[in-house]
Design an enzyme around this catalytic site. Structure first.
Site, PDB file in Angstrom:
ATOM      1  N   ASP A   1      -3.169   9.074  -8.735  1.00 54.21           N
ATOM      2  CA  ASP A   1      -1.719   9.295  -8.676  1.00 54.21           C
ATOM      3  C   ASP A   1      -1.027   8.503  -9.787  1.00 54.21           C
ATOM      4  OD1 ASP A   1      -2.042   6.789  -7.574  1.00 54.21           O
ATOM      5  OD2 ASP A   1      -0.843   7.176  -5.774  1.00 54.21           O
ATOM      6  N   SER A   2      -1.828   7.750 -10.580  1.00 55.72           N
ATOM      7  CA  SER A   2      -1.300   7.157 -11.811  1.00 55.72           C
ATOM      8  C   SER A   2      -0.745   8.241 -12.727  1.00 55.72           C
ATOM      9  CB  SER A   2      -2.413   6.387 -12.541  1.00 55.72           C
ATOM     10  OG  SER A   2      -3.590   7.162 -12.632  1.00 55.72           O
TER      11      SER A   2
ATOM     12  N   ASP B   1      -6.520  11.523  -5.576  1.00 49.51           N
ATOM     13  CA  ASP B   1      -5.720  10.575  -4.801  1.00 49.51           C
ATOM     14  C   ASP B   1      -4.827  11.304  -3.816  1.00 49.51           C
ATOM     15  OD1 ASP B   1      -6.245   7.926  -5.307  1.00 49.51           O
ATOM     16  OD2 ASP B   1      -4.936   7.814  -7.067  1.00 49.51           O
TER      17      ASP B   1
ATOM     18  N   LYS C   1      -9.024  10.001  -2.125  1.00 45.80           N
ATOM     19  CA  LYS C   1      -8.913   8.536  -2.100  1.00 45.80           C
ATOM     20  C   LYS C   1      -7.576   8.156  -1.501  1.00 45.80           C
ATOM     21  CE  LYS C   1      -8.217   5.951  -6.011  1.00 45.80           C
ATOM     22  NZ  LYS C   1      -6.896   5.340  -5.733  1.00 45.80           N
TER      23      LYS C   1
ATOM     24  N   GLU D   1      -5.127   4.552  -0.192  1.00 43.86           N
ATOM     25  CA  GLU D   1      -4.979   3.099  -0.346  1.00 43.86           C
ATOM     26  C   GLU D   1      -4.761   2.422   1.009  1.00 43.86           C
ATOM     27  OE1 GLU D   1      -1.766   2.328  -3.092  1.00 43.86           O
ATOM     28  OE2 GLU D   1      -2.676   3.562  -4.669  1.00 43.86           O
TER      29      GLU D   1
ATOM     30  N   GLU E   1      -9.166  -3.062  -6.866  1.00 41.12           N
ATOM     31  CA  GLU E   1      -8.290  -3.182  -8.043  1.00 41.12           C
ATOM     32  C   GLU E   1      -7.687  -4.574  -8.146  1.00 41.12           C
ATOM     33  OE1 GLU E   1      -5.480  -0.014  -8.608  1.00 41.12           O
ATOM     34  OE2 GLU E   1      -4.496  -1.054 -10.265  1.00 41.12           O
TER      35      GLU E   1
END
Ligand code: KIV
Length: 287
Positions: free
Chosen positions: A44-45, A83, A113, A115, A182
């Site tokens: 999602d960057s 993401d 993925k 978080e 991270e």
């Protein structure tokens, strides 16, 4: 041969490092796949490096689906992971499963993925039960940027380091197939990597993780936003692109582009016939 979540686990067992990069479009993903990369992350960057947002929070399911579909098309062998964007899994377990299902069904990626630690374990469990492989993501989780108060390394004190270990174990127990770590101290990442059976993929987490991931615009110096300490610059592609754009502008202005070899031909006789036709009709431009 197609990489799978199982082949990534085997790499950990054989002590072979896992290579992963982010990609957001077909052409870049294909270049990485041609190089034999193990896995490609549609992060999602993309909100920051592709869409110009200040952070990843505005990214939508539709953004993820469009980019993930393009990347999946470009990858014959790499495992593609997408993401889950902010608020696509936090609200309820049902929404999390529905959205993970959309990412798989509508894009062709093989895993998702998300978080977070213990607080998202019910979601990880339910998505896993729906036969969708889940990557966890711990440490500096960019979707919590406001809660962290900025992009800062995580887990440096005893309490927070212990919490990260608890979270990593919980995420593994919930069924995650791998965890991205991270921006945490290298020695802590090494410890977590030893404690877990599933692979860890580090970004700013030292060399002892089972694999590494980088945002490709960072490693190629294309993105001019934040420049984390953990990024190694493997090329000045941003400067190469700027130089190419400048040369193109210069040659366009001075008329040296397009040259003969970039130009389609037509018989002079055809142009002369046209010239006569329009001149006879009184069109001065053709005289
Ligand atoms: O969104 C992303 O690119 C990521 C990487 C930083 C791991 O999550």
């Amino acid at each position: 041969m197609k990489n799978t979540t199982v082949s990534l686990s085997r790499k950990k067992a054989k002590n072979e490092k896992i290579t992963m990069l982010t990609a957001y479009d077909y052409s870049t993903a294909k270049l990485m796949d041609d190089c034999g990369i193990d896995a490609v992350l549609v992060g999602d960057s993309l909100g920051m490096v592709m869409l110009g947002y200040e952070n990843t929070l505005p990214v939508t399911m539709e953004d993820m689906i469009r980019h993930a579909r393009a990347v999946a098309k470009g990858c014959e062998e790499a495992l593609v992971v997408a993401d889950m964007p902010f608020m696509s899994y936090q609200v309820s377990v049902t929404e999390a499963v529905t959205n993970a299902g959309r990412l798989i069904k509508e894009t062709g990626v093989s895993a998702v993925k998300l978080e977070g630690g213990e607080e998202v374990c019910p979601q990880i469990e339910a998505i896993t039960k729906a036969s969708i492989p889940v990557f966890g993501h711990l440490g500096l989780t960019p979707q919590s940027i406001h809660a962290f108060g900025g992009y800062k390394a995580q887990g440096a004190d005893k309490e927070r380091a212990a919490k990260l270990i608890l979270d990593a174990r919980a995420v593994e127990r919930a069924g995650a197939v791998a965890i991205v770590l991270e921006c945490i101290p290298a020695k802590l990442a090494a410890l977590i990597t030893k404690l877990l059976k599933i692979p860890t993929i580090g970004i700013g987490a030292g060399r002892d993780c089972d694999g590494q991931v980088l945002v490709y615009q960072d490693m190629l110096s294309i993105y001019s936003g934040i420049k984390p300490k953990f990024v190694k610059r493997y090329g000045d592609i941003g400067d190469m692109m700027k130089n190419a754009f400048l040369s193109y502008m210069k040659e366009t202005k001075n008329g040296s582009f397009p040259a003969d070899e970039h130009t389609y031909k037509i018989e002079d006789a055809v142009i002369n016939d046209l010239r006569r036709l329009y001149a006879d009709a009184g069109d001065d431009a053709w005289k």
